[in-house]
Design a protein around this motif. Sequence first.
Motif, PDB file in Angstrom:
ATOM      1  N   ASP A   1      84.417  64.252 -37.983  1.00 26.63           N
ATOM      2  CA  ASP A   1      85.189  65.494 -37.919  1.00 26.63           C
ATOM      3  C   ASP A   1      84.280  66.712 -38.019  1.00 26.63           C
ATOM      4  N   LEU A   2      83.251  66.647 -38.877  1.00 24.56           N
ATOM      5  CA  LEU A   2      82.333  67.769 -38.992  1.00 24.56           C
ATOM      6  C   LEU A   2      81.453  67.906 -37.756  1.00 24.56           C
ATOM      7  N   ASP A   3      81.099  66.773 -37.143  1.00 25.78           N
ATOM      8  CA  ASP A   3      80.382  66.831 -35.866  1.00 25.78           C
ATOM      9  C   ASP A   3      81.197  67.593 -34.825  1.00 25.78           C
ATOM     10  N   TRP A   4      82.465  67.223 -34.683  1.00 26.30           N
ATOM     11  CA  TRP A   4      83.331  67.871 -33.693  1.00 26.30           C
ATOM     12  C   TRP A   4      83.524  69.348 -34.017  1.00 26.30           C
ATOM     13  N   ILE A   5      83.739  69.652 -35.292  1.00 28.25           N
ATOM     14  CA  ILE A   5      83.944  71.042 -35.696  1.00 28.25           C
ATOM     15  C   ILE A   5      82.708  71.870 -35.364  1.00 28.25           C
TER      16      ILE A   5
ATOM     17  N   LEU B   1      80.694  63.079 -27.721  1.00 26.21           N
ATOM     18  CA  LEU B   1      80.203  63.632 -28.981  1.00 26.21           C
ATOM     19  C   LEU B   1      78.720  63.330 -29.158  1.00 26.21           C
ATOM     20  N   ARG B   2      78.315  62.102 -28.826  1.00 25.59           N
ATOM     21  CA  ARG B   2      76.906  61.744 -28.968  1.00 25.59           C
ATOM     22  C   ARG B   2      76.016  62.585 -28.055  1.00 25.59           C
TER      23      ARG B   2
ATOM     24  N   THR C   1      88.341  62.204 -35.868  1.00 23.26           N
ATOM     25  CA  THR C   1      87.694  61.194 -36.697  1.00 23.26           C
ATOM     26  C   THR C   1      86.980  60.105 -35.903  1.00 23.26           C
ATOM     27  N   ARG C   2      86.925  60.237 -34.584  1.00 24.47           N
ATOM     28  CA  ARG C   2      86.355  59.154 -33.781  1.00 24.47           C
ATOM     29  C   ARG C   2      85.072  59.588 -33.085  1.00 24.47           C
TER      30      ARG C   2
END
Length: 407
Positions: free
Chosen positions: A15-19, A326-327, A320-321
């Motif tokens: 979630d913090l990565d996405w944010i 994302l990578r 959460t995924r």
Amino acid sequence: MSVSAPASPSTRRYDLDWIRVITFFLLILYHVGMFYVPWDWHVKSPHPVPALEPVMMLTSPWRLTLLFLVSGAATRFLAGKMAIAGTTDVRALTRARVARLLPPLLLAIFVIVPPQSFFEIVEKVPDQALPYADFYLRYVTGSGHWCRGTDCLMTPTYNHMWFVAYLLAYTLVLCALLAVAGPALKRLERGVEWALGGWRLLVLPILFLGVIRFALLSRFPMTHWIVNDWYDHALSFSAFLFGFLTAPVESLRQGFMRLRWPALAVALPAYAAFATYAWIYRADDAVPPEALRAVMRFVYATDQWAAIAAVLGFGARHLTRDSAALRYLVPAVFPFYLVHQTVTVVLGHYVAKAALPHGVEAPLLILGTFAACFCVYEAVRRVNPLRPWFGLKPRPAGQLAERPQLA
């Protein structure tokens, strides 16, 4: 040196990565918007759009504070990776963060940022403009003396990379605290978890942010210059330390999820109230009553924290995924941030000369900025000697895929 430190989280916070990715991309859009709003910036559209101001203010109270919070959480994750038997190797943590943050900051100051200053001079004080080679010599030696009245451009400078300069300074302060007071930080973490239970997670940070804004902003207006920027330091370092202390605290993550809808319900009217106030008193000579200004500083703080709480709550609930996107995007964020403002400034200066309608010009500027950022990232990530200069870890021999880096 190994010292006792707060426990580290055992699982990655996607979630913090996405944010982080989403917030940095919003920052790019914000800087494109700075080309159009009447506020001062490096270069400006000859046809400003005052109605864009309330849109810009939708994220401006909380966006960078949230990024400092997420960066504090990232530092906690890295400290956890460097922990042995429950202690953190502070020297290793310091070396890792300096190696990550200092080379891009130096590259920005001496390579990426100078075109921003050059075109600022071309637009604001054209009678003082020089060929770029002559300008650059004066830029790096601090001998330019480019002034418009009492407003002078001081060089060399870091411009939008003030965030990285501050983050580096806060990281060094944190490492010093870990070295001399690691157990005290652990106790502080437990105290924060206890103090922010239930509704206090929404209310107490608002009061804290309101108090520091009320007490410090008039005396120390935000300058993004690291010396004497005490309100900004009180705000940003507090967010950074909060992120570091609370990243692994599951009860607070659950608290943000429970409060996400109430936080959103608080943030929206607070935004509407402050945006209306700012619109009414947007003229330079419009001075609001002192009592109203004091109230609005707490309204601003309410918008600031409630929006952050809502973002963290909805992120913890829905983002959460892991994914291939994302990578790819997590390591791309730093190079994007490094180059985006220079691209926007240069493109904005030249696109404005074409006298295109806003409906064509603005999308062209947005697409051009993102396209240039993608091109730079795709180029530098493939050249190992360049990677540290753009905030990327050197790639081990034989590694093909990027590994996400939360920073």
